[in-house]
Motif scaffolding. Structure first.
Motif, PDB file in Angstrom:
ATOM      1  N   GLN A  63       0.834  -1.210   0.000  1.00  9.96           N
ATOM      2  CA  GLN A  63       0.000   0.000   0.000  1.00  9.96           C
ATOM      3  C   GLN A  63       0.870   1.263   0.000  1.00  9.96           C
ATOM      4  OE1 GLN A  63      -2.314  -0.844   3.513  1.00  9.96           O
ATOM      5  NE2 GLN A  63      -4.082  -1.599   2.324  1.00  9.96           N
ATOM      6  N   ARG A  64       1.951   1.197   0.780  1.00 12.44           N
ATOM      7  CA  ARG A  64       2.866   2.351   0.839  1.00 12.44           C
ATOM      8  C   ARG A  64       3.509   2.592  -0.529  1.00 12.44           C
ATOM      9  NH1 ARG A  64       6.282   4.968   4.945  1.00 12.44           N
ATOM     10  NH2 ARG A  64       6.565   5.841   2.868  1.00 12.44           N
ATOM     11  N   SER A  65       3.845   1.507  -1.169  1.00 13.68           N
ATOM     12  CA  SER A  65       4.453   1.632  -2.497  1.00 13.68           C
ATOM     13  C   SER A  65       3.472   2.279  -3.483  1.00 13.68           C
ATOM     14  CB  SER A  65       4.887   0.237  -2.955  1.00 13.68           C
ATOM     15  OG  SER A  65       5.268   0.298  -4.295  1.00 13.68           O
ATOM     16  N   ASP A  66       2.196   1.892  -3.402  1.00  9.01           N
ATOM     17  CA  ASP A  66       1.163   2.524  -4.252  1.00  9.01           C
ATOM     18  C   ASP A  66       1.066   4.023  -3.957  1.00  9.01           C
ATOM     19  OD1 ASP A  66       0.540   0.241  -5.532  1.00  9.01           O
ATOM     20  OD2 ASP A  66      -1.329  -0.181  -4.423  1.00  9.01           O
ATOM     21  N   LEU A  67       1.090   4.324  -2.650  1.00 13.42           N
ATOM     22  CA  LEU A  67       0.987   5.737  -2.256  1.00 13.42           C
ATOM     23  C   LEU A  67       2.180   6.542  -2.770  1.00 13.42           C
ATOM     24  CD1 LEU A  67      -0.368   5.433   1.388  1.00 13.42           C
ATOM     25  CD2 LEU A  67      -1.550   6.488  -0.547  1.00 13.42           C
ATOM     26  N   ASP A  68       3.347   5.938  -2.724  1.00 15.46           N
ATOM     27  CA  ASP A  68       4.545   6.619  -3.240  1.00 15.46           C
ATOM     28  C   ASP A  68       4.390   6.920  -4.724  1.00 15.46           C
ATOM     29  OD1 ASP A  68       5.717   6.567  -0.787  1.00 15.46           O
ATOM     30  OD2 ASP A  68       7.067   4.861  -1.200  1.00 15.46           O
ATOM     31  N   ASP A  69       3.842   5.926  -5.462  1.00 11.09           N
ATOM     32  CA  ASP A  69       3.609   6.143  -6.899  1.00 11.09           C
ATOM     33  C   ASP A  69       2.632   7.298  -7.127  1.00 11.09           C
ATOM     34  OD1 ASP A  69       5.304   4.082  -7.406  1.00 11.09           O
ATOM     35  OD2 ASP A  69       3.735   2.602  -7.881  1.00 11.09           O
ATOM     36  N   GLN A  70       1.570   7.296  -6.320  1.00 19.14           N
ATOM     37  CA  GLN A  70       0.569   8.367  -6.447  1.00 19.14           C
ATOM     38  C   GLN A  70       1.193   9.729  -6.166  1.00 19.14           C
ATOM     39  OE1 GLN A  70      -2.865   7.571  -3.944  1.00 19.14           O
ATOM     40  NE2 GLN A  70      -3.051   5.491  -4.778  1.00 19.14           N
ATOM     41  N   GLU A  71       2.046   9.751  -5.144  1.00 25.38           N
ATOM     42  CA  GLU A  71       2.677  11.021  -4.770  1.00 25.38           C
ATOM     43  C   GLU A  71       3.611  11.503  -5.886  1.00 25.38           C
ATOM     44  OE1 GLU A  71       4.596  11.124  -0.969  1.00 25.38           O
ATOM     45  OE2 GLU A  71       5.209  13.215  -1.229  1.00 25.38           O
ATOM     46  N   LEU A  72       4.352  10.575  -6.464  1.00 22.93           N
ATOM     47  CA  LEU A  72       5.249  10.940  -7.575  1.00 22.93           C
ATOM     48  C   LEU A  72       4.470  11.492  -8.765  1.00 22.93           C
ATOM     49  CD1 LEU A  72       7.980   8.126  -7.684  1.00 22.93           C
ATOM     50  CD2 LEU A  72       8.297  10.576  -7.191  1.00 22.93           C
ATOM     51  N   ALA A  73       3.347  10.820  -9.059  1.00 26.01           N
ATOM     52  CA  ALA A  73       2.513  11.286 -10.179  1.00 26.01           C
ATOM     53  C   ALA A  73       1.984  12.689  -9.882  1.00 26.01           C
ATOM     54  CB  ALA A  73       1.356  10.320 -10.416  1.00 26.01           C
ATOM     55  N   ALA A  74       1.577  12.910  -8.623  1.00 19.55           N
ATOM     56  CA  ALA A  74       1.051  14.227  -8.241  1.00 19.55           C
ATOM     57  C   ALA A  74       2.147  15.291  -8.298  1.00 19.55           C
ATOM     58  CB  ALA A  74       0.429  14.162  -6.851  1.00 19.55           C
ATOM     59  N   LEU A  75       3.361  14.893  -7.940  1.00 17.31           N
ATOM     60  CA  LEU A  75       4.496  15.836  -8.027  1.00 17.31           C
ATOM     61  C   LEU A  75       4.766  16.235  -9.478  1.00 17.31           C
ATOM     62  CD1 LEU A  75       6.904  14.307  -5.360  1.00 17.31           C
ATOM     63  CD2 LEU A  75       6.097  16.687  -5.381  1.00 17.31           C
ATOM     64  N   ASP A  76       4.681  15.242 -10.367  1.00 19.09           N
ATOM     65  CA  ASP A  76       4.832  15.526 -11.803  1.00 19.09           C
ATOM     66  C   ASP A  76       3.768  16.507 -12.275  1.00 19.09           C
ATOM     67  OD1 ASP A  76       7.024  14.025 -12.237  1.00 19.09           O
ATOM     68  OD2 ASP A  76       5.994  12.311 -13.179  1.00 19.09           O
ATOM     69  N   GLU A  77       2.535  16.179 -11.871  1.00 15.41           N
ATOM     70  CA  GLU A  77       1.382  17.000 -12.249  1.00 15.41           C
ATOM     71  C   GLU A  77       1.573  18.438 -11.733  1.00 15.41           C
ATOM     72  OE1 GLU A  77      -1.143  16.466 -14.090  1.00 15.41           O
ATOM     73  OE2 GLU A  77      -2.698  17.875 -13.422  1.00 15.41           O
ATOM     74  N   GLN A  78       2.034  18.553 -10.516  1.00 17.72           N
ATOM     75  CA  GLN A  78       2.266  19.871  -9.922  1.00 17.72           C
ATOM     76  C   GLN A  78       3.348  20.628 -10.701  1.00 17.72           C
ATOM     77  OE1 GLN A  78       4.051  19.980  -5.991  1.00 17.72           O
ATOM     78  NE2 GLN A  78       2.517  21.476  -5.337  1.00 17.72           N
TER      79      GLN A  78
END
Ligand SMILES: [Zn+2]
Length: 234
Positions: free
Chosen positions: A103-118
């Motif tokens: 789950q943490r790994s999924d969250l890390d992926d989501q955070e990275l995607a959001a950082l890209d988006e930002q």
């Protein structure tokens, strides 16, 4: 009675009508309007970019918050793991820890995607912001040009109105009333010129007989165009 005073009044009123007609159709006005719309669009795009950045920021914070909660839970499970002796219980705990790690790994992926988006949102916003000063300056300049054209038209109106007062002053009240009546009746142009053989009001060529009728009217009296009925001045 001075027919040419009727014509003078008509010329002034026609010039005033042309002035009023011109005002809402100025190319400078259209240009100003276009720049205003473009600037509004730019500001809207900036707001959209900012909303994209804000949404990405919210997603980053949510992912970090959820990851922190999982870390707390994992720390607790790891402590528990050190105290259990039964292998089956240990296995169950290790499985739970694996699930949390996934789950943490999924969250890390989501955070990275959001950082890209930002980052993309910020780059877009910066590019739009860079255009802003030039667009604002162009609009201000267009507003200035439009104002100066309006000022010219205003000055022309003031001059025409003073001419009009002078021209109307040479006519009696009854003559001015007659003038206003024919002007109204013929939608703005009640007094025409006899130009060669045709009427400047209706643009009809008068026949020789019609011309004779017009020319038979004594100077100092008002003639009427036999074609359209406007006052016609020789
Ligand atoms: Zn006519």
């Amino acid at each position: 009675m001075n027919p040419s005073a009727f014509l003078a009044l008509q010329d002034i009123d026609s010039a005033l009508d042309a002035n009023a007609h011109k005002r809402p159709r100025l190319p400078e006005g259209a240009h100003h309007q276009q720049l205003t719309a473009e600037l509004a669009q730019l500001r809207q795009q900036m707001a959209q970019a900012q909303a994209r950045i804000d949404a990405a920021q919210a997603a980053i914070e949510a992912a970090e918050h959820a990851a922190a909660a999982l870390t707390t839970k994992r720390t607790r499970l790891e402590a528990q793991l050190k105290t259990v002796i039964a292998p089956r219980e240990a296995e169950a705990l290790m499985h739970e820890i694996d699930v949390i790690n996934a789950q943490r790994s999924d969250l890390d992926d989501q955070e990275l995607a959001a950082l890209d988006e930002q980052g993309e949102g910020e780059a877009t916003l910066a590019a739009l912001q860079a255009e802003l000063p030039e667009r604002e300056a162009a609009l201000a300049q267009a507003a200035e040009v439009l104002q100066s054209v309006h000022d010219q038209l205003d000055a022309e109106v003031a001059e025409l109105q003073s001419q009009r007062a002078a021209a109307a002053g040479t006519l009696t009240e009854a003559e001015v009333a007659l003038y206003e009546r024919v002007r109204h009746q013929f939608h703005g142009v009640g007094v025409a010129r006899l130009e060669g053989g045709h009427c400047s009001g209706c643009h009809m060529e008068l026949s020789a007989r019609e011309l004779d009728i017009v020319k038979a009217v004594p100077a100092g009296e008002l003639a009427e165009c036999p074609q359209c009925g406007r006052i016609i001045v020789r």
